[in-house]
Design a protein around this motif. Structure first.
Motif, PDB file in Angstrom:
ATOM      1  N   ASP A 148       5.178  -4.961   8.969  1.00  0.00           N
ATOM      2  CA  ASP A 148       4.211  -4.225   8.149  1.00  0.00           C
ATOM      3  C   ASP A 148       4.882  -3.475   7.007  1.00  0.00           C
ATOM      4  O   ASP A 148       4.192  -2.889   6.167  1.00  0.00           O
ATOM      5  N   GLU A 149       6.215  -3.431   7.000  1.00  0.00           N
ATOM      6  CA  GLU A 149       6.936  -2.801   5.909  1.00  0.00           C
ATOM      7  C   GLU A 149       8.263  -3.512   5.703  1.00  0.00           C
ATOM      8  O   GLU A 149       8.782  -4.186   6.608  1.00  0.00           O
ATOM      9  N   SER A 200      -9.375   0.761   6.419  1.00  0.00           N
ATOM     10  CA  SER A 200     -10.315   1.786   5.964  1.00  0.00           C
ATOM     11  C   SER A 200     -10.985   1.430   4.644  1.00  0.00           C
ATOM     12  O   SER A 200     -12.080   1.899   4.355  1.00  0.00           O
ATOM     13  N   GLU A 213       1.171   6.437  -1.383  1.00  0.00           N
ATOM     14  CA  GLU A 213       0.395   5.486  -0.604  1.00  0.00           C
ATOM     15  C   GLU A 213      -1.064   5.522  -1.006  1.00  0.00           C
ATOM     16  O   GLU A 213      -1.565   6.507  -1.552  1.00  0.00           O
ATOM     17  N   PHE A 224      -0.078  -4.057   2.693  1.00  0.00           N
ATOM     18  CA  PHE A 224      -1.482  -3.667   2.739  1.00  0.00           C
ATOM     19  C   PHE A 224      -2.270  -4.490   3.761  1.00  0.00           C
ATOM     20  O   PHE A 224      -2.843  -3.952   4.708  1.00  0.00           O
ATOM     21  N   LYS A 225      -2.282  -5.793   3.592  1.00  0.00           N
ATOM     22  CA  LYS A 225      -3.057  -6.638   4.510  1.00  0.00           C
ATOM     23  C   LYS A 225      -2.234  -6.914   5.759  1.00  0.00           C
ATOM     24  O   LYS A 225      -1.021  -7.108   5.687  1.00  0.00           O
ATOM     25  N   ASP A 247      -5.130   3.828   0.506  1.00  0.00           N
ATOM     26  CA  ASP A 247      -5.838   3.638   1.770  1.00  0.00           C
ATOM     27  C   ASP A 247      -5.319   2.409   2.514  1.00  0.00           C
ATOM     28  O   ASP A 247      -4.777   1.465   1.919  1.00  0.00           O
ATOM     29  N   THR A 248      -5.529   2.398   3.802  1.00  0.00           N
ATOM     30  CA  THR A 248      -5.197   1.216   4.595  1.00  0.00           C
ATOM     31  C   THR A 248      -6.238   0.126   4.370  1.00  0.00           C
ATOM     32  O   THR A 248      -7.371   0.387   3.945  1.00  0.00           O
ATOM     33  N   GLY A 257       5.525  -0.556   2.111  1.00  0.00           N
ATOM     34  CA  GLY A 257       4.536  -0.824   3.155  1.00  0.00           C
ATOM     35  C   GLY A 257       3.529  -1.851   2.688  1.00  0.00           C
ATOM     36  O   GLY A 257       3.029  -1.779   1.556  1.00  0.00           O
ATOM     37  N   ARG A 288       0.805  -1.224   0.000  1.00  0.00           N
ATOM     38  CA  ARG A 288       0.000   0.000   0.000  1.00  0.00           C
ATOM     39  C   ARG A 288       0.836   1.272   0.000  1.00  0.00           C
ATOM     40  O   ARG A 288       0.288   2.371  -0.114  1.00  0.00           O
ATOM     41  N   SER A 289       2.168   1.173   0.151  1.00  0.00           N
ATOM     42  CA  SER A 289       2.981   2.389   0.156  1.00  0.00           C
ATOM     43  C   SER A 289       4.384   2.078  -0.325  1.00  0.00           C
ATOM     44  O   SER A 289       4.850   0.928  -0.247  1.00  0.00           O
TER      45      SER A 289
END
Length: 817
Positions: free
Chosen positions: A375-376, A333, A327, A366-367, A329-330, A364, A281-282
């Protein structure tokens, strides 16, 4: 001493391992009108290079799925330009020759034996009915629900739906571009043994620049080479880095830096998700405070054919001294955010004035992963070099006051600084201690202002961190427009002010009509016309204008003026033997004294009446009864109708005053013999006003014209009474037979009674209709003329017969027909 060595044999577990052994063919299907998208499919031939059978079962999820994609290398940037839905396997042939060790035979089986190949043609891989969504497949585990859910094709996309979709603009008119296709297998039993990393292969193609833009191969299939490998294979300066997600999937990142020869450098990054279900996601790359990012960009691929994922581009953030990051959305969200999902590749690029140096980029995920999972992920890249003293963070500009504007600035310090400088639109307004985290600008101005906060540490500056604020004056409110006086077209505008302004501007229908003082709260527009109007207003302070308010109004004309037109009740006799007789009717009008501007100057009128044409016919129209010279008077008549039009003055030099009952016309009638011969009883007909009477031309309405404005009058209808055997027609009281009742008639009557003067119609002398001609008639007539007494009974003021039986006669009367 004797040592014994125990040899424990290694246990080798048989396992399947599927690869794309060949990409032998493609199909080009063309486009659907209006989409600009062309559709393709790619043939794939699989090989099982493992040591165990690979499941290939048609009616459950124990079979491979096949992804097809298209790629482009142009001007140093390698991008994904097309993707398909997934072909679902149904059975496997056991072909020999492509891979080593196949025994062959057995037909199309529910498994692929080691060393054997199974070809799926471009036609099979382009068959839309057996293509399923990528979104339902976990490429790390190979799991997907069965049966899979395939939403219907979007309307108007029957050709391109679910196949490899490529925008025409991504293929045509790009000199020097190289194109590639790829295939990738995903199978759960292959994934069980961690063999996903070799499941993709690519092959170069040329794209026809016309027609369906068909594809032709250049060179052979690059087995077990993921498509991002084509970037490095055709641009050796590219570096590829495996980015492994612990205990999960694999990303492959590529980067290249080009010296532009002018003090700037192009930084290209691409990240390919080969089989991570956690997705990304990022993505961020560090750059120093002293470097400038001149421009930057992002590229992804649009999901299609009903896939649920969002296609919004990733947001970019620049933090000098920290880095540039993109990036979406998380997962928390938006689970359908535009994450970098398996088999997809995203591009990130920028131009900077700083040369490259080794550093670390961050990807980064996502899930969320299991407990303890990162997480990254960090990996080595080239990035802009220089001083990495980070600037202040979380800078915010908040409005303090509006009437006398002020701005509050807040930030956090990630480092210990020696000083902090605050600037407004490039001008230094404060130098603060290195520990400061807030500042209030009490001298702010209306409008858009850019503030920067720059930290310094031992003469080494960090980047200037900007924030912007747009200060507008307090808005106005309650803007309204009204027409307070219905008799006038003036428009009253009112509003409320939020503060004291420099000026207030008002416009009507886009044209400025007034510039007022800053405290004004109302304005009367005396220039409005009877029409619809759109008003806008705004205020200004310090050169900045408030938001525009508006209101609209339809200005109505004054209410119509009241007039009444009257048709009389007339009486006349007729000869029952011949049906002959005659009479007249004087039409009158009067204005209501409650009218605005009473009495109003009447410039003309039109009249229309109807009656029973079997009893009476119009013989003539007489304008001499009108107490004014008319520039125009005319009319038409026919069977049971009559219309009249009159203009007092074409130049408006004169007009009629209808403050009292005024004659507008006299209509002369003859009886209609066809309806009265042999009739021995009295008969009658309504004499009625009626609009829209059409005598062969345009319909005529009853109207009184004031100036140039027509006014519809109210009606008093009349009646025609006809009596058989009645005598000569006359007007009672018009003793001297001159068509006017006045003092001369009183003198004529008295002269007849006392001096033997002439009287051709004794019935006219009988002004009180008592059947006698005597002095009482003179008294009665003088009372009517000068003392407000009753008017003479019928027939008066219209021609008619004497309906009262008496011995008086009317030998001659010339003023009636």
């Amino acid at each position: 001493m004797v040592c014994l060595a125990l040899l424990i044999p290694t246990i080798v577990v048989a396992q399947p391992d599927v690869i794309v052994g060949d990409l032998p063919n493609t199909n080009a299907y063309g486009t659907n009108t209006g989409t600009g998208i062309y559709a393709y499919s790619v043939a794939t031939t699989s090989c099982n290079i493992g040591t165990a059978n690979l499941n290939w079962q048609a009616n459950n999820n124990q079979h491979p799925v096949i992804a097809q994609d298209m790629w482009r290398l142009h001007e140093g940037r390698f991008t994904q330009i097309g993707s398909s839905w997934l072909k679902h396997g149904f059975c496997a042939l056991q072909n020999t020759g492509l891979c080593a060790g196949c025994g062959g035979g057995g037909g199309c089986l529910s498994y692929l034996t080691p060393g054997c190949a199974d070809p799926y043609s471009a036609g099979l891989n382009g068959n839309q009915s057996n293509l399923g969504p990528r979104s339902q497949v976990n490429a790390f585990t190979g799991f997907f629900p069965y049966p899979y859910n395939a939403p219907p094709c979007p309307s108007g996309q029957g050709t391109i739906c679910r196949r490899v979709q490529v925008q025409e603009s991504d293929m045509v008119g790009l000199p020097g571009a190289l194109f590639f296709v790829s295939g990738q297998y995903v199978a759960s039993d292959d994934a069980d043994f961690g063999n996903q990393a070799n499941n993709a292969s690519y092959r170069r193609v040329n794209v026809s620049q016309s027609g369906n833009h068909s594809l032709s191969f250049v060179g052979g299939t690059q087995q077990q080479a993921p498509p991002i490998q084509a970037w490095q294979d055709n641009q050796p300066s590219v570096t590829l880095v495996d980015v492994e997600v612990p205990n999960e999937g694999l990303f492959i990142a590529g980067y290249d830096v080009t010296d532009n020869g002018n003090g700037t450098y192009n930084y290209e990054y691409a990240v390919y998700n080969m089989y991570s279900d956690r997705s990304a996601r990022s993505f961020s790359v560090p750059y120093p405070a002293g470097a400038t990012i001149i421009d930057h960009g992002f590229h992804d691929l649009t999901w299609h054919s009903g896939e649920p994922y969002d296609g919004t581009d990733w947001n970019v953030t620049l933090l000098p001294g920290i880095g540039i990051s993109w990036e979406t959305d998380t997962f928390a969200s938006n689970q359908n955010a535009n994450a970098m999902r398996w088999s997809m590749m995203f591009n990130f690029y920028f131009t900077s004035d700083a040369p490259p140096a080794p550093n670390s980029a961050t990807l980064g995920l996502f899930k969320p992963g299991p407990a303890g999972a990162p997480d990254e992920l960090n990996f080595d890249v080239l990035a802009p070099s220089g001083n990495f003293l980070p600037g202040v963070q979380n800078l915010a500009c908040d409005l303090g006051a509006t009437t006398d504007p002020s701005v509050n600035l807040y930030w956090t310090n990630p480092e210990t600084y020696t000083s902090i400088t605050v600037r407004r639109d490039g001008t230094t307004i404060a130098i603060l201690s290195g520990g400061a985290t807030a500042y209030t600008d009490a001298n702010a101005s209306y409008g858009l202002t850019t503030y920067t906060v720059q930290a310094e540490q031992a003469a080494v500056p960090a980047a200037e961190i900007p924030c912007q604020i747009n200060i507008t004056p307090q808005p106005q409110s309650n803007f309204s427009c009204s027409q307070p006086d219905p008799e006038a077209s003036d428009v009253l505008l009112t509003w409320s002010n939020g503060m004291m302004y420099d000026a207030i501007s008002l416009s009507r229908n886009g044209t400025l009509i007034a510039t007022l003082g800053g405290s004004t709260t109302s304005y009367t527009d005396t220039g409005a016309s009877v029409s619809s109007h759109f008003y806008t207003m705004s205020a200004s302070a310090g050169g900045v204008t408030t938001a525009t308010l508006d209101c609209d109004i339809t200005v109505l004309p004054p209410p119509p003026l009241g007039f009444t037109v009257t048709a009389p009740t007339v009486a006349a006799g007729f000869d029952p033997g011949t049906g002959a007789g005659s009479f007249s009717a004087i039409l009158t009008a009067i204005e209501s004294p409650s009218n605005t501007g009473y009495p109003n100057p009447v410039s003309g009128y039109s009249l229309a009446l109807v009656f029973d044409g079997s009893l009476a016919v119009v013989s003539a129209l007489d304008e001499t009864v009108v107490p004014a010279d008319l520039d125009f008077f005319d009319g038409q008549w026919g069977d049971g109708w009559v219309t009249i039009g009159a203009v007092v003055s074409f130049t408006s030099a004169s007009s009629l005053d209808l403050s009292s009952d005024v004659n507008l016309a006299r209509v002369e009638f003859n009886t209609n013999p066809g309806g009265l011969i042999g009739q021995m009883n009295p008969v009658s007909s309504a004499l009625s006003w009626q609009n829209g009477v059409n005598g062969g031309g345009l319909p005529v309405d009853n109207l009184i014209v004031v100036g140039s404005s027509p006014m519809a009058p109210s009606f008093v209808h009349g009646q025609i009474n006809l009596v058989p055997g009645a005598g000569e027609t006359f007007v009672r009281g018009d003793i001297n037979d001159d068509s006017v009742i006045n003092i001369a008639d009183a003198v004529a009557g008295l002269t007849y009674l006392f001096s033997g003067g002439p009287a051709g119609c004794i019935d006219a002398v009988d002004t009180n209709d008592d059947g006698q001609a005597n002095v009482a008639d003179g008294v009665y007539l003088l009372g009517f003329l000068f003392s407000g007494g009753a008017a003479p009974p019928a027939p008066s003021p219209n021609c008619g017969s004497d309906m009262t039986a008496d011995a008086l006669e009317c030998a001659t009367y010339n003023s009636c027909p």
